[in-house]
Design a protein around this motif. Structure first.
Motif, PDB file in Angstrom:
ATOM      1  N   GLU A  74       0.831  -1.203   0.000  1.00  0.00           N
ATOM      2  CA  GLU A  74       0.000   0.000   0.000  1.00  0.00           C
ATOM      3  C   GLU A  74       0.868   1.256   0.000  1.00  0.00           C
ATOM      4  O   GLU A  74       1.933   1.292   0.627  1.00  0.00           O
ATOM      5  CB  GLU A  74      -0.904   0.009   1.238  1.00  0.00           C
ATOM      6  CG  GLU A  74      -1.782  -1.226   1.383  1.00  0.00           C
ATOM      7  CD  GLU A  74      -2.708  -1.423   0.201  1.00  0.00           C
ATOM      8  OE1 GLU A  74      -3.169  -0.398  -0.364  1.00  0.00           O
ATOM      9  OE2 GLU A  74      -2.967  -2.584  -0.161  1.00  0.00           O
TER      10      GLU A  74
ATOM     11  N   GLU B 153       0.568   3.997   1.599  1.00  0.00           N
ATOM     12  CA  GLU B 153       0.805   4.511   2.955  1.00  0.00           C
ATOM     13  C   GLU B 153       1.961   3.782   3.622  1.00  0.00           C
ATOM     14  O   GLU B 153       2.769   4.386   4.350  1.00  0.00           O
ATOM     15  CB  GLU B 153      -0.463   4.360   3.811  1.00  0.00           C
ATOM     16  CG  GLU B 153      -1.657   5.164   3.328  1.00  0.00           C
ATOM     17  CD  GLU B 153      -2.398   4.498   2.172  1.00  0.00           C
ATOM     18  OE1 GLU B 153      -2.093   3.306   1.870  1.00  0.00           O
ATOM     19  OE2 GLU B 153      -3.250   5.155   1.556  1.00  0.00           O
TER      20      GLU B 153
ATOM     21  N   LYS C 201       5.251   4.932   2.091  1.00  0.00           N
ATOM     22  CA  LYS C 201       5.567   6.300   2.540  1.00  0.00           C
ATOM     23  C   LYS C 201       6.145   6.272   3.963  1.00  0.00           C
ATOM     24  O   LYS C 201       7.127   6.973   4.268  1.00  0.00           O
ATOM     25  CB  LYS C 201       4.309   7.175   2.501  1.00  0.00           C
ATOM     26  CG  LYS C 201       4.574   8.649   2.783  1.00  0.00           C
ATOM     27  CD  LYS C 201       3.317   9.474   2.500  1.00  0.00           C
ATOM     28  CE  LYS C 201       3.611  10.972   2.617  1.00  0.00           C
ATOM     29  NZ  LYS C 201       4.009  11.381   3.964  1.00  0.00           N
ATOM     30  N   LYS C 202       5.561   5.441   4.809  1.00  0.00           N
ATOM     31  CA  LYS C 202       6.056   5.314   6.175  1.00  0.00           C
ATOM     32  C   LYS C 202       7.480   4.755   6.170  1.00  0.00           C
ATOM     33  O   LYS C 202       8.352   5.229   6.910  1.00  0.00           O
ATOM     34  CB  LYS C 202       5.126   4.388   6.972  1.00  0.00           C
ATOM     35  CG  LYS C 202       5.427   4.322   8.455  1.00  0.00           C
ATOM     36  CD  LYS C 202       4.390   3.472   9.174  1.00  0.00           C
ATOM     37  CE  LYS C 202       4.710   3.370  10.657  1.00  0.00           C
ATOM     38  NZ  LYS C 202       3.740   2.496  11.367  1.00  0.00           N
TER      39      LYS C 202
END
Length: 328
Positions: A82, A84, A87-88
């Motif tokens: 995903e 997200e 990005k984390k």
């Protein structure tokens, strides 16, 4: 202008393969030799997301070249699929200043690296670490030689029992989508037939061959079956053969995860060391990043990650002819 790589992260992802530790060692020691900081990322992409990373010095990789598995652990990470999650992971790398990645794994691991490198400004190098030897763009993958030699050693021992009892042994080796372990171990142990995912099995031809050998009083027969064969692996093949040859004494042996473990062979240690060294050199030079580094004709070979995840190494049909002739 290319950004200068100063801090490298190294991770192992997907199925473990003998020689991964040798590759980690080579990345760490080559990086330290050039004055770079090297961080080990624990449990693959999951460790990037969980910020489970630590600085590695030369002593961190002492006494690991001969060990199977991976000291950095490995895990599947759905969260990394995903945006997200990626990005984390990126934010955690940036906090540590990591601006280059070495990913040791198979095609699934490289898909993650390719996606990540296309979204963020961190160059990635993929090293083919898989016992299946199914990556295009390299003659060798880290772990294959050890895995196939483990299978050969086991099959040789099974042949002794097959000979003592006049039995038909069906031996299942690893290879859900690739038949290389089955092909190489089968040829090397004189198997009567080899069943692989890349080639549709003609069960009638197989039965006919066994019946013909039965008439010739050829009492020792070995069938090597890749787990991903279209008939479903060793147990399913045994059921079909038993239906056609009810008097045959048939035994099934599934070698399973024994093929993944153990000390890496000399060849796997050499391949892993050479590729780990080359990964760091490539990140420093900066002109061949976002590639998988393999070895073709004993030379380093660079395949763009987006190409590496699309292509698989195919089995030359001549090998199947060789199997048929030598087993006659």
């Amino acid at each position: 202008m290319k950004k200068k790589v100063t801090k490298i992260g190294v991770l192992t992802s997907g199925g473990d393969a003998p020689g991964m530790n040798a590759a980690i060692r080579a990345v760490v020691r080559t990086g330290n030799y050039y004055g770079l900081e090297v961080f080990g990322i624990v449990r693959g992409y999951q460790g990037m997301i969980d910020n489970d990373m630590y600085k590695m010095e030369n002593r961190s990789v002492a006494n690991i070249i001969q060990r199977g598995g991976t000291i950095l652990k490995t895990a599947r990470c759905k969260e990394f699929f995903e945006p997200e999650g990626r990005k984390k992971a990126y934010e955690n790398l940036k906090k540590l200043g990591i601006n280059g990645l070495v990913v040791i794994g198979g095609d699934g691991s490289f898909r993650g690296a390719q996606k990540f490198s296309s979204e963020f400004d961190i160059p990635c190098i993929g090293l083919p670490g898989t016992i299946d030897k199914d990556m295009a763009g390299t003659d060798f993958t880290i772990g294959f030689d050890t895995a196939v030699n483990t299978a050969v050693e086991a099959i040789d021992k099974i042949r002794d029992t097959a000979d003592a009892h006049d039995r038909l042994f069906i031996i299942e080796v690893m290879g859900r989508d690739s038949g290389y372990i089955a092909l190489h171990s089968g040829v090397a142990t004189g198997a009567e037939n080899i069943l692989i995912p890349e080639h549709k099995t003609d069960i009638e031809e197989l039965i006919s061959s066994l019946q013909e050998k039965e008439k010739r009083k050829k009492l020792v027969n070995l069938l090597v079956v890749a787990e991903g064969d279209d008939f479903g692996g060793g147990n399913e093949v045994a059921k079909l053969v038993k239906q056609k040859l009810p008097n045959a004494d048939i035994k099934v042996c599934i070698l399973g995860h024994i093929q993944r473990g153990g000390a890496p062979s000399c060849l796997d240690r050499l391949i892993a060391s050479r590729l780990g060294y080359a990964a760091v050199e490539t990140l420093i030079q900066g002109d061949k990043v976002n590639t998988m580094i393999g070895i073709v004709n004993n030379q380093l070979h660079y395949t763009p990650l987006d190409q590496a995840v699309k292509e698989t190494q195919t089995i030359d049909p001549e090998w199947l002819k060789i199997v048929k002739i030598l087993a006659s």
